[in-house]
Design an enzyme around this catalytic site. Structure first.
Site, mmCIF file in Angstrom:
data_model
loop_
_atom_site.group_PDB
_atom_site.id
_atom_site.type_symbol
_atom_site.label_atom_id
_atom_site.label_comp_id
_atom_site.label_asym_id
_atom_site.label_seq_id
_atom_site.Cartn_x
_atom_site.Cartn_y
_atom_site.Cartn_z
ATOM 1 C CB CYS A 1 -0.912 0.019 1.225
ATOM 2 S SG CYS A 1 -2.181 -1.239 1.141
HETATM 3 N N1 NAD Z 1 -2.649 -5.723 2.238
HETATM 4 C C1 NAD Z 1 -3.037 -4.592 2.787
HETATM 5 O O1 NAD Z 1 -2.587 -4.221 3.862
HETATM 6 C C2 NAD Z 1 -4.076 -3.721 2.124
HETATM 7 C C3 NAD Z 1 -4.757 -2.773 2.906
HETATM 8 C C4 NAD Z 1 -5.724 -1.970 2.309
HETATM 9 C C5 NAD Z 1 -5.983 -2.098 0.935
HETATM 10 N N2 NAD Z 1 -5.286 -3.014 0.186
HETATM 11 C C6 NAD Z 1 -5.620 -3.104 -1.231
HETATM 12 O O2 NAD Z 1 -6.431 -4.252 -1.447
HETATM 13 C C7 NAD Z 1 -6.147 -4.865 -2.696
HETATM 14 C C8 NAD Z 1 -5.805 -6.332 -2.502
HETATM 15 O O3 NAD Z 1 -4.588 -6.420 -1.748
HETATM 16 P P1 NAD Z 1 -4.193 -7.705 -0.910
HETATM 17 O O4 NAD Z 1 -3.113 -7.263 0.014
HETATM 18 O O5 NAD Z 1 -5.403 -8.385 -0.369
HETATM 19 O O6 NAD Z 1 -3.562 -8.617 -2.049
HETATM 20 P P2 NAD Z 1 -3.175 -10.162 -1.899
HETATM 21 O O7 NAD Z 1 -2.109 -10.397 -2.907
HETATM 22 O O8 NAD Z 1 -2.944 -10.518 -0.479
HETATM 23 O O9 NAD Z 1 -4.485 -10.904 -2.368
HETATM 24 C C9 NAD Z 1 -5.007 -10.804 -3.647
HETATM 25 C C10 NAD Z 1 -5.585 -12.142 -4.021
HETATM 26 O O10 NAD Z 1 -6.258 -11.959 -5.277
HETATM 27 C C11 NAD Z 1 -6.054 -13.121 -6.045
HETATM 28 N N3 NAD Z 1 -6.314 -12.804 -7.443
HETATM 29 C C12 NAD Z 1 -5.501 -12.197 -8.329
HETATM 30 N N4 NAD Z 1 -6.127 -12.091 -9.523
HETATM 31 C C13 NAD Z 1 -7.352 -12.635 -9.367
HETATM 32 C C14 NAD Z 1 -8.463 -12.825 -10.236
HETATM 33 N N5 NAD Z 1 -8.423 -12.455 -11.510
HETATM 34 N N6 NAD Z 1 -9.571 -13.435 -9.752
HETATM 35 C C15 NAD Z 1 -9.602 -13.858 -8.456
HETATM 36 N N7 NAD Z 1 -8.576 -13.707 -7.593
HETATM 37 C C16 NAD Z 1 -7.476 -13.094 -8.051
HETATM 38 C C17 NAD Z 1 -4.644 -13.550 -5.743
HETATM 39 O O11 NAD Z 1 -4.439 -14.924 -6.042
HETATM 40 C C18 NAD Z 1 -4.550 -13.237 -4.237
HETATM 41 O O12 NAD Z 1 -4.882 -14.369 -3.449
HETATM 42 C C19 NAD Z 1 -5.041 -4.010 -3.312
HETATM 43 O O13 NAD Z 1 -5.611 -3.034 -4.144
HETATM 44 C C20 NAD Z 1 -4.419 -3.323 -2.108
HETATM 45 O O14 NAD Z 1 -3.810 -2.105 -2.454
HETATM 46 C C21 NAD Z 1 -4.362 -3.848 0.763
#
Ligand code: NAD
Length: 409
Positions: free
Chosen positions: A261
């Site tokens: 992030c």
């Molecule tokens: N991790 C954090 O602390 C956090 C906090 C707030 C917001 N975010 C935002 O949330 C979003 C997700 O981040 P995250 O940390 O959960 O990512 P992550 O990598 O932990 O999880 C994403 C998941 O999505 C899956 N994925 C990818 N493409 C896909 C598709 N086409 N269909 C279905 N699943 C799919 C991946 O296999 C993975 O398991 C990002 O935009 C991030 O900026 C993250």
């Protein structure tokens, strides 16, 4: 109204959301492209760090949560939340590939009247310029036949006080009707739902939160270097300043910024500004200052070693992007290791939560090095042995700075 939820992406954001909804009684499908991960979630081994073992267990046993790789299962849902990664590409520009791929996968199966929510962080305009037109195109439904909302996730992995349920949730809609539906949905399982006026306000609010952190972290990193020049401990200065009960928020220096992030989101905003012929001087400066920190820490650590012709050995403790998480994305420790190697240092690393990285195994904790850099300390990590040794330690946490063999910012 009875909600049935599908969450696209079961990572740090999507899995806690899905489990929380299921525990609140909402039938929920967790959809993820990673078949191995779907299998792991379904078996709920102890090591899954995104949710409490007992919560996932309860959600699975209740029958209200299951994970699948099949995006067509959105057909059973009347709410779809998208929680896929939104990283930067190699040119440091927004990479919406995961988002577009996800839409291509699930949108053909959408039923009329479904509420589609984006939770992934992105640049302002993503909903109206990218997500809504794409979903309309792929689903074959008109925008009037669907509902759209943006509700940025605020999860802070490893935070034991604020979780998906009690952190206030910003909610916006494409129009008043969609906003009311999204508010009704989140209110069923979130303690504090905050309605905002437009999709763009919600998109910008998320970028403000994370840009605020990026800039303040860079400021304290620079400030730490000035404290060193002046000859005071930045930690003593921070502790003194933090006694002010108003107008001061504490930030700590470190090797830089990491995770999915803080290093990424401000670049999304700056990219959008460039499209508009503008730029953010603050974001660009903060990014530069933070990027200098690994090199600075490497130099400070090597200052602790007696100069000699032999190869210097260094142990870096903590390579995940912060304490108590096993996530290595954008970790500044990786840049620190590179900076040390550039100076011909023989680098080993240790991280209790990461057994293997870059084809290397985590080295055992040992004081048998010329110097140690403590980047962060997981709660479960016992450092007594190395702290009691005579090996010089550069401590980025400041916790052990009073010990004789320890130096900090
Ligand atoms: N991790 C954090 O602390 C956090 C906090 C707030 C917001 N975010 C935002 O949330 C979003 C997700 O981040 P995250 O940390 O959960 O990512 P992550 O990598 O932990 O999880 C994403 C998941 O999505 C899956 N994925 C990818 N493409 C896909 C598709 N086409 N269909 C279905 N699943 C799919 C991946 O296999 C993975 O398991 C990002 O935009 C991030 O900026 C993250």
């Amino acid at each position: 109204m009875t909600f049935r939820l599908a969450v696209i992406g079961q990572g740090y954001v999507g899995l806690p959301l899905a489990v929380r909804a299921a525990l609140s009684g909402i039938p929920t499908k967790g959809i993820d492209v990673n078949a191995k991960w779907v299998d792991a979630i379904s078996k709920n081994p102890e090591e899954i760090e995104q949710v409490k073992h007992a919560d996932l267990q309860q959600a699975l046993v209740s029958g209200r949560y299951s994970a699948t790789t099949n995006p067509q299962e959105v057909a059973d849902a009347n709410v779809v939340a998208i929680c896929v990664p939104t990283p930067l590409d190699e040119r440091e520009q927004p990479d919406l590939t995961y988002l577009i791929d996800a839409i291509n996968g699930f949108a053909p199966s959408l039923k009329p009247n479904t509420l589609v929510i984006l939770e992934s962080t992105s640049f302002p305009g993503t909903m109206r310029e990218v997500v809504i037109p794409k979903i309309v195109e792929i689903s074959g439904l008109s925008s009037d036949q669907l509902h759209f909302a943006f509700s940025p996730e605020r999860i802070d992995p490893g935070n034991t006080t604020w979780d998906v349920q009690n952190t206030p949730k910003i909610v916006s809609g494409a129009n008043e009707r969609d906003l009311q539906l999204a508010l009704a949905f989140y209110s069923t399982f979130m303690e504090n739902v905050v309605s905002v006026k437009s999709l763009e306000v919600a998109e910008m609010a998320k970028l403000l939160e994370n840009t605020y952190r990026q800039i303040n972290i860079s400021f304290i990193n620079e400030f730490a270097r000035h404290c060193q020049s002046i000859g005071v401990s930045v930690w003593d200065v921070i502790e003194a300043a933090a006694t002010k009960p108003f107008g001061f928020t504490r930030f700590n220096p470190g090797v830089g910024i990491g995770g999915h992030c803080i290093p990424v989101d401000p670049q999304y905003l700056n990219w959008k500004l460039h499209q508009l012929g503008a730029n953010s001087q603050f974001i660009e400066l903060a990014s530069r200052v933070n990027h200098e920190m690994p090199e600075y820490v490497a130099s400070r650590a090597l200052d602790l070693v007696n100069a000699s012709s032999r190869e210097i050995s260094c142990l870096v403790i903590g390579i995940s992007y912060k304490a108590n998480v096993a996530d290595i994305r954008e970790s500044p420790s990786i840049e620190l290791i590179k900076a040390l190697k550039k100076k011909d240092v023989n680098v080993s690393w240790h991280d209790k939560l990461i057994s293997e990285w870059n084809g290397e195994k985590s080295a055992p904790l040992s004081a048998d090095y010329d110097v140690i850099v403590l980047v962060h300390q997981h709660e479960s990590e016992d450092l007594v042995g190395i702290l009691q040794s005579s090996t010089p330690i550069f401590d980025c946490t400041g916790k052990y700075r009073e010990l004789a063999n320890v130096t900090s910012f």
